[in-house]
Design a protein around this motif. Structure first.
Motif, PDB file in Angstrom:
ATOM      1  N   ASP A  22       0.818  -1.215   0.000  1.00  0.00           N
ATOM      2  CA  ASP A  22       0.000   0.000   0.000  1.00  0.00           C
ATOM      3  C   ASP A  22       0.849   1.262   0.000  1.00  0.00           C
ATOM      4  O   ASP A  22       0.564   2.223  -0.731  1.00  0.00           O
ATOM      5  CB  ASP A  22      -0.955   0.008   1.191  1.00  0.00           C
ATOM      6  CG  ASP A  22      -0.279  -0.300   2.521  1.00  0.00           C
ATOM      7  OD1 ASP A  22       0.905  -0.703   2.520  1.00  0.00           O
ATOM      8  OD2 ASP A  22      -0.929  -0.139   3.572  1.00  0.00           O
ATOM      9  N   THR A  23       1.920   1.268   0.811  1.00  0.00           N
ATOM     10  CA  THR A  23       2.740   2.474   0.928  1.00  0.00           C
ATOM     11  C   THR A  23       3.697   2.658  -0.244  1.00  0.00           C
ATOM     12  O   THR A  23       4.521   3.568  -0.231  1.00  0.00           O
ATOM     13  CB  THR A  23       3.537   2.455   2.250  1.00  0.00           C
ATOM     14  OG1 THR A  23       4.232   1.205   2.364  1.00  0.00           O
ATOM     15  CG2 THR A  23       2.602   2.642   3.429  1.00  0.00           C
ATOM     16  N   ASN A  24       3.580   1.788  -1.250  1.00  0.00           N
ATOM     17  CA  ASN A  24       4.269   2.023  -2.523  1.00  0.00           C
ATOM     18  C   ASN A  24       3.316   2.632  -3.539  1.00  0.00           C
ATOM     19  O   ASN A  24       3.751   3.262  -4.507  1.00  0.00           O
ATOM     20  CB  ASN A  24       4.845   0.723  -3.076  1.00  0.00           C
ATOM     21  CG  ASN A  24       5.739   0.010  -2.095  1.00  0.00           C
ATOM     22  OD1 ASN A  24       5.551  -1.181  -1.829  1.00  0.00           O
ATOM     23  ND2 ASN A  24       6.704   0.720  -1.517  1.00  0.00           N
ATOM     24  N   ILE A  25       2.019   2.451  -3.321  1.00  0.00           N
ATOM     25  CA  ILE A  25       1.011   3.041  -4.211  1.00  0.00           C
ATOM     26  C   ILE A  25       0.714   4.482  -3.809  1.00  0.00           C
ATOM     27  O   ILE A  25       0.542   5.356  -4.669  1.00  0.00           O
ATOM     28  CB  ILE A  25      -0.274   2.200  -4.190  1.00  0.00           C
ATOM     29  CG1 ILE A  25       0.008   0.801  -4.758  1.00  0.00           C
ATOM     30  CG2 ILE A  25      -1.387   2.872  -4.987  1.00  0.00           C
ATOM     31  CD1 ILE A  25      -1.169  -0.147  -4.691  1.00  0.00           C
ATOM     32  N   THR A  26       0.661   4.757  -2.509  1.00  0.00           N
ATOM     33  CA  THR A  26       0.328   6.120  -2.068  1.00  0.00           C
ATOM     34  C   THR A  26       1.299   7.183  -2.591  1.00  0.00           C
ATOM     35  O   THR A  26       0.846   8.274  -2.961  1.00  0.00           O
ATOM     36  CB  THR A  26       0.237   6.175  -0.531  1.00  0.00           C
ATOM     37  OG1 THR A  26       1.339   5.462   0.054  1.00  0.00           O
ATOM     38  CG2 THR A  26      -1.062   5.548  -0.055  1.00  0.00           C
ATOM     39  N   PRO A  27       2.620   6.939  -2.661  1.00  0.00           N
ATOM     40  CA  PRO A  27       3.489   7.964  -3.250  1.00  0.00           C
ATOM     41  C   PRO A  27       3.210   8.194  -4.738  1.00  0.00           C
ATOM     42  O   PRO A  27       3.370   9.319  -5.232  1.00  0.00           O
ATOM     43  CB  PRO A  27       4.905   7.407  -3.041  1.00  0.00           C
ATOM     44  CG  PRO A  27       4.786   6.415  -1.958  1.00  0.00           C
ATOM     45  CD  PRO A  27       3.425   5.823  -2.113  1.00  0.00           C
ATOM     46  N   ILE A  28       2.782   7.156  -5.444  1.00  0.00           N
ATOM     47  CA  ILE A  28       2.457   7.310  -6.863  1.00  0.00           C
ATOM     48  C   ILE A  28       1.241   8.211  -7.019  1.00  0.00           C
ATOM     49  O   ILE A  28       1.215   9.107  -7.870  1.00  0.00           O
ATOM     50  CB  ILE A  28       2.208   5.929  -7.502  1.00  0.00           C
ATOM     51  CG1 ILE A  28       3.470   5.081  -7.440  1.00  0.00           C
ATOM     52  CG2 ILE A  28       1.733   6.082  -8.946  1.00  0.00           C
ATOM     53  CD1 ILE A  28       3.247   3.621  -7.809  1.00  0.00           C
ATOM     54  N   LEU A  29       0.231   7.989  -6.190  1.00  0.00           N
ATOM     55  CA  LEU A  29      -0.948   8.855  -6.226  1.00  0.00           C
ATOM     56  C   LEU A  29      -0.563  10.298  -5.922  1.00  0.00           C
ATOM     57  O   LEU A  29      -1.064  11.239  -6.555  1.00  0.00           O
ATOM     58  CB  LEU A  29      -1.993   8.358  -5.224  1.00  0.00           C
ATOM     59  CG  LEU A  29      -2.581   6.964  -5.488  1.00  0.00           C
ATOM     60  CD1 LEU A  29      -3.456   6.533  -4.316  1.00  0.00           C
ATOM     61  CD2 LEU A  29      -3.392   6.958  -6.781  1.00  0.00           C
ATOM     62  N   THR A  30       0.336  10.470  -4.954  1.00  0.00           N
ATOM     63  CA  THR A  30       0.801  11.824  -4.620  1.00  0.00           C
ATOM     64  C   THR A  30       1.518  12.450  -5.797  1.00  0.00           C
ATOM     65  O   THR A  30       1.273  13.615  -6.143  1.00  0.00           O
ATOM     66  CB  THR A  30       1.732  11.769  -3.393  1.00  0.00           C
ATOM     67  OG1 THR A  30       1.027  11.210  -2.274  1.00  0.00           O
ATOM     68  CG2 THR A  30       2.242  13.150  -3.030  1.00  0.00           C
ATOM     69  N   ALA A  31       2.400  11.689  -6.436  1.00  0.00           N
ATOM     70  CA  ALA A  31       3.147  12.215  -7.575  1.00  0.00           C
ATOM     71  C   ALA A  31       2.229  12.569  -8.739  1.00  0.00           C
ATOM     72  O   ALA A  31       2.463  13.557  -9.456  1.00  0.00           O
ATOM     73  CB  ALA A  31       4.189  11.193  -8.034  1.00  0.00           C
ATOM     74  N   LEU A  32       1.153  11.803  -8.916  1.00  0.00           N
ATOM     75  CA  LEU A  32       0.204  12.068  -9.993  1.00  0.00           C
ATOM     76  C   LEU A  32      -0.789  13.171  -9.638  1.00  0.00           C
ATOM     77  O   LEU A  32      -1.604  13.561 -10.474  1.00  0.00           O
ATOM     78  CB  LEU A  32      -0.561  10.783 -10.345  1.00  0.00           C
ATOM     79  CG  LEU A  32       0.264   9.646 -10.956  1.00  0.00           C
ATOM     80  CD1 LEU A  32      -0.614   8.414 -11.163  1.00  0.00           C
ATOM     81  CD2 LEU A  32       0.888  10.077 -12.279  1.00  0.00           C
ATOM     82  N   GLY A  33      -0.747  13.650  -8.401  1.00  0.00           N
ATOM     83  CA  GLY A  33      -1.649  14.718  -7.984  1.00  0.00           C
ATOM     84  C   GLY A  33      -3.057  14.249  -7.702  1.00  0.00           C
ATOM     85  O   GLY A  33      -4.000  15.040  -7.771  1.00  0.00           O
ATOM     86  N   LEU A  34      -3.219  12.973  -7.344  1.00  0.00           N
ATOM     87  CA  LEU A  34      -4.539  12.412  -7.068  1.00  0.00           C
ATOM     88  C   LEU A  34      -4.766  12.313  -5.566  1.00  0.00           C
ATOM     89  O   LEU A  34      -3.868  11.927  -4.813  1.00  0.00           O
ATOM     90  CB  LEU A  34      -4.662  11.027  -7.706  1.00  0.00           C
ATOM     91  CG  LEU A  34      -4.407  10.955  -9.217  1.00  0.00           C
ATOM     92  CD1 LEU A  34      -4.458   9.514  -9.702  1.00  0.00           C
ATOM     93  CD2 LEU A  34      -5.408  11.817  -9.984  1.00  0.00           C
ATOM     94  N   PHE A  35      -5.971  12.656  -5.129  1.00  0.00           N
ATOM     95  CA  PHE A  35      -6.358  12.618  -3.713  1.00  0.00           C
ATOM     96  C   PHE A  35      -5.439  13.506  -2.868  1.00  0.00           C
ATOM     97  O   PHE A  35      -5.093  13.155  -1.731  1.00  0.00           O
ATOM     98  CB  PHE A  35      -6.331  11.182  -3.177  1.00  0.00           C
ATOM     99  CG  PHE A  35      -7.156  10.208  -3.967  1.00  0.00           C
ATOM    100  CD1 PHE A  35      -8.535  10.224  -3.890  1.00  0.00           C
ATOM    101  CD2 PHE A  35      -6.556   9.283  -4.808  1.00  0.00           C
ATOM    102  CE1 PHE A  35      -9.302   9.329  -4.629  1.00  0.00           C
ATOM    103  CE2 PHE A  35      -7.303   8.387  -5.552  1.00  0.00           C
ATOM    104  CZ  PHE A  35      -8.683   8.413  -5.457  1.00  0.00           C
TER     105      PHE A  35
END
Length: 479
Positions: free
Chosen positions: A331-344
């Motif tokens: 999970d904590t490898n997906i959350t940085p991707i969402l942050t980088a993509l500007g999502l949520f």
């Protein structure tokens, strides 16, 4: 007389119609239910600890727009439902035994404990995926593979393709079950399972990259939210002598989602009020936002940029380099991707001293057990509204998530050119921001340079107790 009788019948019929239009119960139920229960579903308040749920939709069709076809899919998927990690299990057991050690015959909310059987009595299963119950983790991976074969099977022509898993046993098992679901009997020969070690010396060539610079920290605790102490007081009043505190309550609440990961029912869900579960969910959201790869950490976007940049290259190269990319991690490898993509990403930092109920950062919407992010490349024909071209669509837990800065394509998608420009302008440089050692890989390359072997497609030997990562050859580190 006949004419009068006919008129009377017509008048009676008209009266019945008018009465029905005014709400007479002889009329049918309305086309749509006026009740929406998402906020009352406890699965939505378990953070990343409990069974998978789809995200909350925005009314956008999950299927591609009529004039478009998906020609490339890039998936990154969290492992399925699991038992707790050892450190978490120990806290849960300590709180549970604190109750048992009183030797009380329990009444009230905790009365079920007089006959309840713990699911934490087998430490060798801790951290492993669950295999029983309707929410079983191994079933989750298999079911997603089956679903995606139905949805994206047109992109597979029988050729062998890679599946990428980070090097942790439960991640590997999810990847394997997904492969079995997607390829069916062809999994043995058609998938190349690549295991990417979860080690720092992988540098940027990793599904689990790390920063070598110091991350920011934000302090908060259970005492910031009155619901946990109130629950402790209530339970102590029901059974004199318990002496539970807020920390105990939090650990006891964890028993509910983790029990449901492997069982159909958990009596722990009824021990706590909905207000307390809302506080539990928000506290877990804070854990991701400020400590689990979320936008509240200064290094998150740089870490997520590794995957975001690599997939941006794949999208621009298109299906000629591959149509299906299936990736599995934590999970904590997906959350940085969402942050980088500007999502949520909230407009303001999440408050730590009260619950912001309308926050867009709700972890159960993007990283429950089995949570996943899909990037779809769309090839679209021209219409009166849109030009022919290539577009990008983001799907999180089966919900289309439009970008706020680019959603003028079919189905609120983003033109690939605009998506590329935005990411080129906003993504930080991982190597610089995270001070990657020069002798470590500086780029993610395994999408283009992967092992073409199916030797790792199935489990070799007994499942190891998960105290560490797994290397490329499917053996625990240090073995």
């Amino acid at each position: 007389m006949l004419a009068g009788s006919v008129l009377s019948v017509i008048a009676i019929a008209a009266t019945a119609v008018n009465a029905a239009n005014l709400g007479n119960p002889i009329f049918q139920q309305g086309q749509f239910s006026q009740q929406v229960y998402d906020g009352y579903n406890l699965l939505k308040h378990f953070g990343g600890n409990g069974p998978y749920t789809d995200g909350v939709g925005h009314g956008i069709d999950r299927n591609p727009p009529a004039q478009c076809e998906v020609d490339q899919v890039i998936l990154i998927h969290r492992h399925g439902e699991r038992w707790p990690d050892p450190s978490v299990a120990e806290g849960m057991i300590a709180a549970y035994k604190k109750i048992l050690n009183t030797n009380l015959t329990l009444t009230g909310s905790l009365g079920f404990l007089n006959s309840w059987e713990s699911f934490l009595d087998t430490p060798s299963l801790w951290a492993e995926e669950t295999y029983s119950g309707p929410y079983a983790g191994l079933l989750n991976g298999f079911r997603r593979g089956v679903d995606y074969r139905a949805r994206y099977g047109h992109l597979w022509n029988g050729e062998s393709i890679p599946i990428f898993s980070s090097g942790y046993e439960r991640i590997i098992e999810t990847a394997r079950r997904f492969g079995l679901g997607f390829f069916g009997y062809n999994y043995t020969d058609s998938a190349y399972l690549n295991i990417i070690p979860e080690t720092a010396d992988q540098g940027a060539n990793s599904l689990t990259p790390v920063c070598y610079t110091e991350s920011s920290t934000t302090t908060y605790g259970l005492s910031n939210f009155t619901q946990f102490a109130s629950a402790a007081s209530r339970l102590n009043a029901e059974n004199k002598g318990l002496n539970l505190n807020a920390s105990d309550v939090y650990n006891l609440m964890l028993l509910a989602p983790f029990e449901l990961n492997g069982r159909p029912f958990s009596p722990w869900t009824d021990v706590f009020t909905l207000d307390e579960w809302v506080a539990f969910g928000y506290y877990n959201d804070l854990g991701y936002y400020y400590g689990g790869g979320g936008p509240g950490i200064n290094t998150s976007a740089a870490i997520g940029a590794v995957y975001a940049n690599a997939t941006l290259t794949l999208l621009n190269q298109g299906p000629s380099v591959g149509k299906l990319f299936f990736n599995f991690c934590h999970d904590t490898n997906i959350t940085p991707i969402l942050t980088a993509l500007g999502l949520f990403v909230p407009d303001k930092p999440m408050p730590v001293n009260y619950i912001k109920h309308d926050s867009i950062y709700k972890s159960t919407n993007f990283v429950p057990m089995g949570g996943h992010l899909v990037l779809e490349r769309l090839s679209c024909n021209a219409t009166s509204e849109h030009e022919a071209g290539t577009y990008v669509r983001t799907v999180v837990n089966e919900v289309v998530i439009p970008r706020e800065d680019c959603q003028d394509g079919p189905g609120f998608s983003c033109p690939l050119a605009n998506y590329t420009q935005t990411l080129n302008e906003t993504l930080p440089d991982f190597r610089t921001a995270c001070q990657v050692p020069e002798d470590y890989p500086q780029y993610l390359s395994f999408f283009w340079d992967f092992n073409q072997t199916n030797a790792l497609n199935f489990q070799k030997g007994p499942i190891p107790y998960q105290l560490g990562a797994t290397t490329w050859n499917d053996q625990p580190l240090g073995s």
